[in-house]
Design a protein around this motif. Structure first.
Motif, PDB file in Angstrom:
ATOM      1  N   ASN A 198      -1.852  -8.334   5.092  1.00 51.95           N
ATOM      2  CA  ASN A 198      -1.083  -9.130   4.141  1.00 51.95           C
ATOM      3  C   ASN A 198       0.309  -8.893   4.068  1.00 51.95           C
ATOM      4  N   TYR A 239       4.374  -9.837   2.869  1.00 48.55           N
ATOM      5  CA  TYR A 239       5.176 -10.379   1.872  1.00 48.55           C
ATOM      6  C   TYR A 239       6.749 -10.190   2.094  1.00 48.55           C
ATOM      7  N   TYR A 265       9.997 -10.390  -0.712  1.00 57.34           N
ATOM      8  CA  TYR A 265      10.333 -10.454  -1.888  1.00 57.34           C
ATOM      9  C   TYR A 265      12.021 -10.387  -2.003  1.00 57.34           C
ATOM     10  N   LEU A 287       9.009 -13.449  -5.360  1.00 59.78           N
ATOM     11  CA  LEU A 287       8.107 -13.498  -4.281  1.00 59.78           C
ATOM     12  C   LEU A 287       8.761 -14.677  -3.598  1.00 59.78           C
ATOM     13  N   TYR A 325       4.247 -15.353   1.545  1.00 54.37           N
ATOM     14  CA  TYR A 325       3.383 -14.268   2.008  1.00 54.37           C
ATOM     15  C   TYR A 325       2.608 -14.775   3.063  1.00 54.37           C
ATOM     16  N   VAL A 378      -1.076 -14.311   5.379  1.00 54.57           N
ATOM     17  CA  VAL A 378      -2.365 -13.571   5.489  1.00 54.57           C
ATOM     18  C   VAL A 378      -2.718 -13.491   6.911  1.00 54.57           C
ATOM     19  N   GLN A 402       0.342  -2.757  -2.973  1.00 54.39           N
ATOM     20  CA  GLN A 402       1.211  -3.219  -1.951  1.00 54.39           C
ATOM     21  C   GLN A 402       1.949  -1.891  -1.800  1.00 54.39           C
ATOM     22  N   TYR A 460      -6.349  -6.003 -12.448  1.00 55.21           N
ATOM     23  CA  TYR A 460      -5.817  -5.027 -11.468  1.00 55.21           C
ATOM     24  C   TYR A 460      -4.573  -4.678 -11.736  1.00 55.21           C
ATOM     25  N   PHE A 513      -0.797  -2.235 -11.698  1.00 59.05           N
ATOM     26  CA  PHE A 513      -0.156  -1.387 -11.132  1.00 59.05           C
ATOM     27  C   PHE A 513       1.370  -0.929 -11.566  1.00 59.05           C
ATOM     28  N   ILE A 572      -8.106  -0.100 -11.826  1.00 60.43           N
ATOM     29  CA  ILE A 572      -9.037  -0.977 -11.211  1.00 60.43           C
ATOM     30  C   ILE A 572     -10.203  -1.178 -12.203  1.00 60.43           C
ATOM     31  N   PHE A 587       8.418  -0.817 -12.643  1.00 58.11           N
ATOM     32  CA  PHE A 587       7.901  -2.063 -12.741  1.00 58.11           C
ATOM     33  C   PHE A 587       6.176  -2.000 -12.595  1.00 58.11           C
ATOM     34  N   ARG A 644      -2.443  -8.060 -10.062  1.00 51.11           N
ATOM     35  CA  ARG A 644      -2.958  -8.691  -9.136  1.00 51.11           C
ATOM     36  C   ARG A 644      -3.521 -10.109  -9.623  1.00 51.11           C
ATOM     37  N   ASN A 664      -6.090 -15.463  -6.806  1.00 57.83           N
ATOM     38  CA  ASN A 664      -5.599 -15.365  -5.387  1.00 57.83           C
ATOM     39  C   ASN A 664      -5.296 -13.998  -5.170  1.00 57.83           C
ATOM     40  N   PHE A 665      -6.077 -13.149  -4.680  1.00 60.54           N
ATOM     41  CA  PHE A 665      -5.964 -11.702  -4.712  1.00 60.54           C
ATOM     42  C   PHE A 665      -4.963 -11.279  -3.638  1.00 60.54           C
ATOM     43  N   ASN A 666      -4.606 -12.454  -2.962  1.00 62.30           N
ATOM     44  CA  ASN A 666      -3.358 -12.110  -2.024  1.00 62.30           C
ATOM     45  C   ASN A 666      -1.987 -11.841  -2.922  1.00 62.30           C
ATOM     46  N   LYS A 667      -1.883 -12.286  -3.873  1.00 61.08           N
ATOM     47  CA  LYS A 667      -0.637 -12.389  -4.568  1.00 61.08           C
ATOM     48  C   LYS A 667      -0.625 -11.310  -5.885  1.00 61.08           C
ATOM     49  N   PHE A 668       0.700 -10.857  -6.146  1.00 59.21           N
ATOM     50  CA  PHE A 668       0.704  -9.983  -7.134  1.00 59.21           C
ATOM     51  C   PHE A 668       2.029 -10.514  -8.008  1.00 59.21           C
ATOM     52  N   PHE A 672       4.814  -9.271 -10.742  1.00 54.40           N
ATOM     53  CA  PHE A 672       5.922  -8.290 -11.482  1.00 54.40           C
ATOM     54  C   PHE A 672       6.357  -8.384 -12.575  1.00 54.40           C
ATOM     55  N   GLY A 673       6.554  -7.375 -13.326  1.00 50.98           N
ATOM     56  CA  GLY A 673       7.173  -7.581 -14.713  1.00 50.98           C
ATOM     57  C   GLY A 673       8.864  -7.418 -14.222  1.00 50.98           C
TER      58      GLY A 673
END
Lengths: 116, 114
Positions: free
Chosen positions: A32, A34, A36, A46, A49, A51, A105, B32, B34, B51, B90, B94, B98-102, B104-105
């Motif tokens: 994947n 991305y 930013y 973001l 992205y 896939v 990531q 999830y 980080f 996790i 930061f 997750r 949509n696990f493809n996206k994250f 952030f703070g």
């Protein structure tokens, strides 16, 4: 091991000029990918992205676009830059699929873009 | 919608003292989570993640984080701060749909003074 590259490292472009930033990943397949943007050294926004090859999801409507012509290549483009496009652009990758759910990531070194 | 919040723009601590950088999260399911660190004009570096399992997670450079489900927090900690720890931190979560996206703070700038 995997590595992620971004170039150029810095770029100064006039308003209205085109843009092309490139990101490539080595040592993995079907990641994947991305893009930013980080303004004023703080929060990450973001932009796009992907896939898979040719699959792009846009998160913020703007004058930027992204493409993924190859499995491990991600390109950020613009036809005409605006002053507000200035910022620090970060590319990242993460493992795809079910095996990648627990993974973080991994970020590239970034490109500092200044639009004058 | 899921999100993370970092309530402090900046944290100041003296070298050798313990440090805490705060993060709270909002998700409907299991998070999830980080932590990343960013040095000036550099990309983000991964520090640690939660996790599942033990609530105390140990990561790189002597950092650890405590997952607290009842308080929906995931604070970053280090027993003894170094001047070289000064950076932007930061927290991220997750996307559970949509696990493809994250997400952030907004980041917390840590200043460690000698």
């Amino acid at each position: 091991s995997q590595t992620i590259h971004q170039w150029p490292a810095t770029l100064v472009q006039p308003v209205g000029s085109p843009l092309s930033l490139e990101c490539t990943v080595e040592g993995t397949s079907n990641p994947n990918l991305y893009w930013y943007r980080q303004a004023a050294g703080r929060g990450l926004q973001l932009l796009f992205y992907s896939v898979g090859i040719g699959q792009i999801s846009s998160e913020v409507p703007q004058n930027l676009s992204a493409s993924r012509p190859q499995d491990r290549q991600f390109i950020l483009s613009s036809k005409k830059l605006l002053l507000s496009d200035s910022g620090f652009y970060l590319c990242a990758w993460s493992p795809a699929g079910a095996s990648g759910v627990n993974h973080e990531q991994y970020f590239g070194p970034g490109t500092r873009l200044t639009v004058t | 919608a899921q999100s993370v919040a970092q309530p402090e723009d900046q944290v100041n601590v003296a070298e050798g003292n313990p440090l805490t950088v705060k993060c709270t999260y909002s998700v409907s399911g299991n998070p999830y989570l980080f932590w990343y660190v960013q040095y000036p004009n550099r990309g983000l570096q991964f520090l640690l993640k939660y996790i599942t399992g033990d609530n105390l997670v140990k990561g790189s450079y002597g950092f650890e984080a405590e997952f607290n489900k009842s308080q929906t927090s995931f604070h970053l900690k280090k027993p003894s701060a170094l001047v070289s720890d000064s950076a932007l931190y930061f927290c991220a979560v997750r996307d559970e749909n949509n696990f493809n996206k994250f997400y952030f703070g907004s980041g917390t700038k840590l200043n460690v003074k000698p």
